[in-house]
Design a protein around this motif. Structure first.
Motif, mmCIF file in Angstrom:
data_model
loop_
_atom_site.group_PDB
_atom_site.id
_atom_site.type_symbol
_atom_site.label_atom_id
_atom_site.label_comp_id
_atom_site.label_asym_id
_atom_site.label_seq_id
_atom_site.Cartn_x
_atom_site.Cartn_y
_atom_site.Cartn_z
ATOM 1 N N HIS A 102 -44.353 6.880 4.817
ATOM 2 C CA HIS A 102 -42.944 7.142 4.572
ATOM 3 C C HIS A 102 -42.685 6.987 3.077
ATOM 4 O O HIS A 102 -42.963 5.927 2.500
ATOM 5 C CB HIS A 102 -42.070 6.163 5.356
ATOM 6 N N LEU A 103 -42.159 8.032 2.441
ATOM 7 C CA LEU A 103 -41.913 8.011 1.003
ATOM 8 C C LEU A 103 -40.443 8.300 0.722
ATOM 9 O O LEU A 103 -39.796 9.057 1.450
ATOM 10 C CB LEU A 103 -42.764 9.063 0.287
ATOM 11 N N ASN A 104 -39.938 7.719 -0.362
ATOM 12 C CA ASN A 104 -38.633 8.088 -0.887
ATOM 13 C C ASN A 104 -38.858 8.991 -2.088
ATOM 14 O O ASN A 104 -39.339 8.554 -3.122
ATOM 15 C CB ASN A 104 -37.834 6.846 -1.313
ATOM 16 N N THR A 107 -23.749 3.172 -1.281
ATOM 17 C CA THR A 107 -23.940 3.128 -2.731
ATOM 18 C C THR A 107 -25.294 3.693 -3.139
ATOM 19 O O THR A 107 -25.477 4.062 -4.301
ATOM 20 C CB THR A 107 -23.819 1.692 -3.244
ATOM 21 N N GLU A 108 -26.229 3.741 -2.208
ATOM 22 C CA GLU A 108 -27.556 4.290 -2.509
ATOM 23 C C GLU A 108 -28.055 5.095 -1.327
ATOM 24 O O GLU A 108 -27.902 4.693 -0.170
ATOM 25 C CB GLU A 108 -28.553 3.180 -2.847
ATOM 26 N N MET A 109 -28.646 6.235 -1.640
ATOM 27 C CA MET A 109 -29.257 7.090 -0.629
ATOM 28 C C MET A 109 -30.676 7.435 -1.067
ATOM 29 O O MET A 109 -31.027 7.294 -2.246
ATOM 30 C CB MET A 109 -28.421 8.358 -0.431
ATOM 31 N N VAL A 110 -31.473 7.857 -0.114
ATOM 32 C CA VAL A 110 -32.866 8.204 -0.391
ATOM 33 C C VAL A 110 -33.123 9.640 0.054
ATOM 34 O O VAL A 110 -32.275 10.270 0.696
ATOM 35 C CB VAL A 110 -33.838 7.253 0.352
ATOM 36 N N ALA A 111 -34.281 10.140 -0.286
ATOM 37 C CA ALA A 111 -34.779 11.406 0.263
ATOM 38 C C ALA A 111 -36.052 11.065 1.028
ATOM 39 O O ALA A 111 -37.152 11.033 0.466
ATOM 40 C CB ALA A 111 -35.051 12.429 -0.829
ATOM 41 N N HIS A 112 -35.877 10.742 2.291
ATOM 42 C CA HIS A 112 -36.964 10.250 3.143
ATOM 43 C C HIS A 112 -37.905 11.408 3.466
ATOM 44 O O HIS A 112 -37.515 12.399 4.071
ATOM 45 C CB HIS A 112 -36.350 9.680 4.423
ATOM 46 N N THR A 113 -39.139 11.277 3.053
ATOM 47 C CA THR A 113 -40.148 12.294 3.334
ATOM 48 C C THR A 113 -41.325 11.643 4.046
ATOM 49 O O THR A 113 -41.521 10.429 3.978
ATOM 50 C CB THR A 113 -40.654 12.971 2.044
ATOM 51 N N LEU A 114 -42.113 12.460 4.720
ATOM 52 C CA LEU A 114 -43.310 11.978 5.402
ATOM 53 C C LEU A 114 -44.545 12.647 4.821
ATOM 54 O O LEU A 114 -44.518 13.823 4.461
ATOM 55 C CB LEU A 114 -43.262 12.299 6.899
ATOM 56 N N VAL A 115 -45.618 11.864 4.747
ATOM 57 C CA VAL A 115 -46.949 12.400 4.479
ATOM 58 C C VAL A 115 -47.806 12.029 5.677
ATOM 59 O O VAL A 115 -47.959 10.846 6.003
ATOM 60 C CB VAL A 115 -47.567 11.805 3.197
ATOM 61 N N LEU A 151 -53.369 17.351 4.684
ATOM 62 C CA LEU A 151 -52.126 16.615 4.587
ATOM 63 C C LEU A 151 -50.944 17.493 4.983
ATOM 64 O O LEU A 151 -50.852 18.648 4.583
ATOM 65 C CB LEU A 151 -51.911 16.101 3.159
ATOM 66 N N LEU A 152 -50.047 16.920 5.768
ATOM 67 C CA LEU A 152 -48.792 17.565 6.152
ATOM 68 C C LEU A 152 -47.647 16.800 5.505
ATOM 69 O O LEU A 152 -47.608 15.564 5.565
ATOM 70 C CB LEU A 152 -48.622 17.546 7.667
ATOM 71 N N LEU A 153 -46.715 17.499 4.889
ATOM 72 C CA LEU A 153 -45.493 16.896 4.378
ATOM 73 C C LEU A 153 -44.326 17.317 5.266
ATOM 74 O O LEU A 153 -44.277 18.449 5.738
ATOM 75 C CB LEU A 153 -45.197 17.363 2.944
ATOM 76 N N VAL A 154 -43.407 16.397 5.475
ATOM 77 C CA VAL A 154 -42.123 16.728 6.086
ATOM 78 C C VAL A 154 -41.069 16.533 5.002
ATOM 79 O O VAL A 154 -40.799 15.405 4.589
ATOM 80 C CB VAL A 154 -41.819 15.856 7.311
#
Length: 268
Positions: free
Chosen positions: A5-7, A24-32, A39-42
């Motif tokens: 799980h990556l931001n 106050t803070e948000m992320v862009a949650h991505t998957l590897v 490798l698959l990215l979401v």
């Protein structure tokens, strides 16, 4: 098979009133996802070109969302940090093509890019209202698009379409789960792991409480979602279906959205 799980983009929106109106803070949650095939990215968050030339994201977007645009947060940089080769990315499954989800496509030019056909149509032939949300320069390199249409297959009571098979037809299987409304062809992306399913719900909701009944997002975030929606009634209908699925299958599937920082923290 391992899942990371990556931001891929920290964002600190303006006008939150200390979190009372919106987080106050948000992320862009991505998957590897490390699959035997590669490798698959979401989703991809912002890419290296976005960080190098932030003006292309537009002043209104940057002023409202206030992205950090840190080179170390790009998926490409984080793969290197994990000891993985970015050249091994074979597939990218996108929830949708908004600029904070598709910016990293050009960092992986050889990858197949899986997207719902309605979303690719919206991004490449947008209506006047849709034009502001898509940034065609992010896919000017000519990705290897693989489009999918909604099929009759059912997953946890929701319609779905298989994008990629997994090892032995199970672990590593990837499904696009249509959750239209935020954009014309928005989808969740479900990944089958050894311990159960993950559902990256994209922007079908923004606040973790929206998985529950009744949902209780901050009022500013509720308004923000309505303004952004390509079809707000459809978005709300699909969000309700997502809540019903979560209530029935919470022990079988881990559901998280693209931008909720608390969900990201719980999974990392």
């Amino acid at each position: 098979m391992r899942v990371h799980h990556l931001n891929a983009a920290t964002m600190r929106p303006a006008g939150t009133l200390g979190g009372r109106l919106s987080p106050t803070e948000m992320v862009a949650h991505t998957l590897v996802v490390e699959r035997p095939e590669g490798l698959l990215l979401v989703d991809t968050g912002f890419g290296r070109d976005d960080v190098a030339a932030p003006k292309r994201l537009g002043q209104p977007f940057r002023a409202m969302v206030r992205p950090a645009l840190d080179p170390a947060e790009t998926v490409h940089a984080q793969l290197v940090g994990l000891g993985l080769d970015p050249a091994d990315v074979t597939d990218i499954a996108l929830t949708h093509l908004d600029l904070d989800h598709a910016g990293g496509l050009s960092d992986f030019p050889a990858a197949r890019v899986h997207v719902h056909e309605a979303e690719l149509s919206a991004a490449t032939a947008p209506t006047l209202r849709e034009k502001a949300r898509y940034l065609s320069v992010q896919w000017a390199h000519g990705p290897r698009w693989v489009t999918h249409t909604t099929a009759g297959e059912s997953w946890m009571g929701l319609s779905a379409v298989r994008a990629l098979t997994g090892a032995g037809g199970s672990e590593g299987e990837v499904l696009l789960v249509p959750l239209h409304g935020h954009t014309r062809g928005h989808c969740g992306v479900a990944v089958r792991t050894a311990s159960g399913w993950l559902l990256h719900a994209g922007d079908s909701y923004f606040h973790t409480s929206e998985k529950q009944t009744p949902p209780a997002p901050p009022v500013g975030l509720r308004v923000y979602q309505r303004i952004l929606a390509a079809d707000d009634r459809l978005r709300r209908d699909n969000q309700e279906r997502l809540r019903e699925m979560y209530a029935a299958h919470a022990s079988e599937v881990t559901v998280f959205s693209a931008h909720d920082a608390s969900e990201y923290a719980a999974l990392t």
